[in-house]
Design a protein around this motif. Structure first.
Motif, mmCIF file in Angstrom:
data_model
loop_
_atom_site.group_PDB
_atom_site.id
_atom_site.type_symbol
_atom_site.label_atom_id
_atom_site.label_comp_id
_atom_site.label_asym_id
_atom_site.label_seq_id
_atom_site.Cartn_x
_atom_site.Cartn_y
_atom_site.Cartn_z
ATOM 1 N N CYS A 27 -1.778 -1.451 -3.899
ATOM 2 C CA CYS A 27 -3.148 -1.800 -3.562
ATOM 3 C C CYS A 27 -3.553 -1.060 -2.284
ATOM 4 O O CYS A 27 -2.708 -0.609 -1.522
ATOM 5 N N LYS A 81 0.830 -1.206 0.000
ATOM 6 C CA LYS A 81 0.000 0.000 0.000
ATOM 7 C C LYS A 81 0.865 1.256 0.000
ATOM 8 O O LYS A 81 2.085 1.205 0.190
ATOM 9 N N PHE A 106 -1.621 7.924 -9.818
ATOM 10 C CA PHE A 106 -1.889 6.620 -9.217
ATOM 11 C C PHE A 106 -2.393 5.586 -10.221
ATOM 12 O O PHE A 106 -2.718 4.460 -9.844
ATOM 13 N N LEU A 150 -5.710 0.149 -6.229
ATOM 14 C CA LEU A 150 -5.766 1.377 -5.443
ATOM 15 C C LEU A 150 -7.173 1.968 -5.539
ATOM 16 O O LEU A 150 -7.823 1.885 -6.585
ATOM 17 N N ILE A 173 -5.867 5.124 -0.870
ATOM 18 C CA ILE A 173 -4.960 6.269 -0.986
ATOM 19 C C ILE A 173 -5.142 7.145 0.252
ATOM 20 O O ILE A 173 -6.270 7.509 0.601
#
Length: 276
Positions: free
Chosen positions: A244, A222, A261, A267, A247
């Motif tokens: 993943c 992440k 992104f 995400l 955000i």
């Protein structure tokens, strides 16, 4: 201006500065006699021409040289091993040529160097660990070459290094956490390589990135929550990875668009689609 640099220039034995920069059409090779005859030379700037051939093998004889700028030419061959003898060299620009081979293993002997601009060549091999000894180095640009191997952990411990560009190479391994937590780092571009693993969650209130580009790699996991606590991030690009998760919210994420992104695995959250 056209023509070449005549070997007659080597008769000017007391010459301290030779600048033939951005004349666009100066061609031919660098006279080999420069190294042996112009011992007083402090500045050699031939940037922005059509100079070909190789860098003189004994360039290291110019012990008083502080500036060597040969960028934007058609120079080929390898970086001479003798270059590490230029103990007073502060500025080195060999960018945008056809220089091949590896950086000298003892490249770090250039202790006075503050800028090393070597982008857009055909350099191979890995980054020499001796670079860590260059405690005045502020700008290292090795982008758009064929550099392999991982990022030496020591680069993250360099207190003066503020610009590091390694984009467009074939590097691999994980991103050293020290590189991202170094509060002096202002521009970091590691895009278009094969870096993998998670982005280290080591950002802090002193972090100040004018540009941070980690796009086009194989990064997973992440986006670190600590990125939302940084002092400033101007440009951030995490696209084209395998990240993943959600955000983070807050600065700098509130002023970034979706392109920063895009093309990750899963995400979600602003500015992408909301998380379910």
């Amino acid at each position: 201006m056209t023509g070449n640099i005549s070997p007659e220039i080597c008769k000017l034995t007391e010459l301290s500065t030779l600048v033939v920069a951005d004349w666009k059409a100066i061609s031919g090779e660098i006279p080999s006699c420069i190294s042996s005859s112009l011992s007083s030379l402090r500045i050699l700037d031939l940037t922005g021409n059509q100079i070909s051939g190789e860098i003189p093998a004994d360039i290291g004889k110019l012990r008083r040289l502080t500036v060597l700028s040969l960028g934007d030419n058609a120079i080929s061959g390898k970086i001479p091993k003798s270059i590490v003898n230029l103990a007073g060299l502060k500025h080195l620009d060999l960018s945008n040529n056809q220089i091949s081979g590896e950086l000298p293993w003892n490249f770090g002997n250039l202790r006075m160097l503050s800028r090393a601009l070597l982008s857009r060549n055909e350099l191979t091999g890995s980054i020499p660990k001796s670079v860590f000894k260059m405690n005045r180095l502020a700008d290292l640009d090795l982008s758009m070459n064929r550099i392999t191997g991982s990022i030496p952990v020591q680069l993250g411990k360099m207190k003066v290094l503020s610009t590091l560009k390694l984009d467009g190479n074939s590097m691999s391994g994980q991103i050293p956490s020290k590189l991202l937590s170094n509060s002096g780092m202002g521009i970091l571009n590691l895009s278009r390589n094969g870096f993998e693993g998670a982005i280290p969650d080591v950002f802090g209130v002193r972090t100040y990135f004018m540009a941070l580009d980690l796009s086009h790699n194989n990064l997973t996991g992440k986006i670190p929550d600590s990125l939302s606590s940084v002092r400033f991030v101007g440009h951030l690009d995490l696209s084209h990875n395998h990240l993943c998760g959600t955000i983070p919210i807050g600065s700098p994420f509130d002023h970034l668009d979706a392109a920063s992104f895009s093309d990750n695995d899963c995400l979600c959250g602003n500015p992408l689609k909301s998380c379910e």
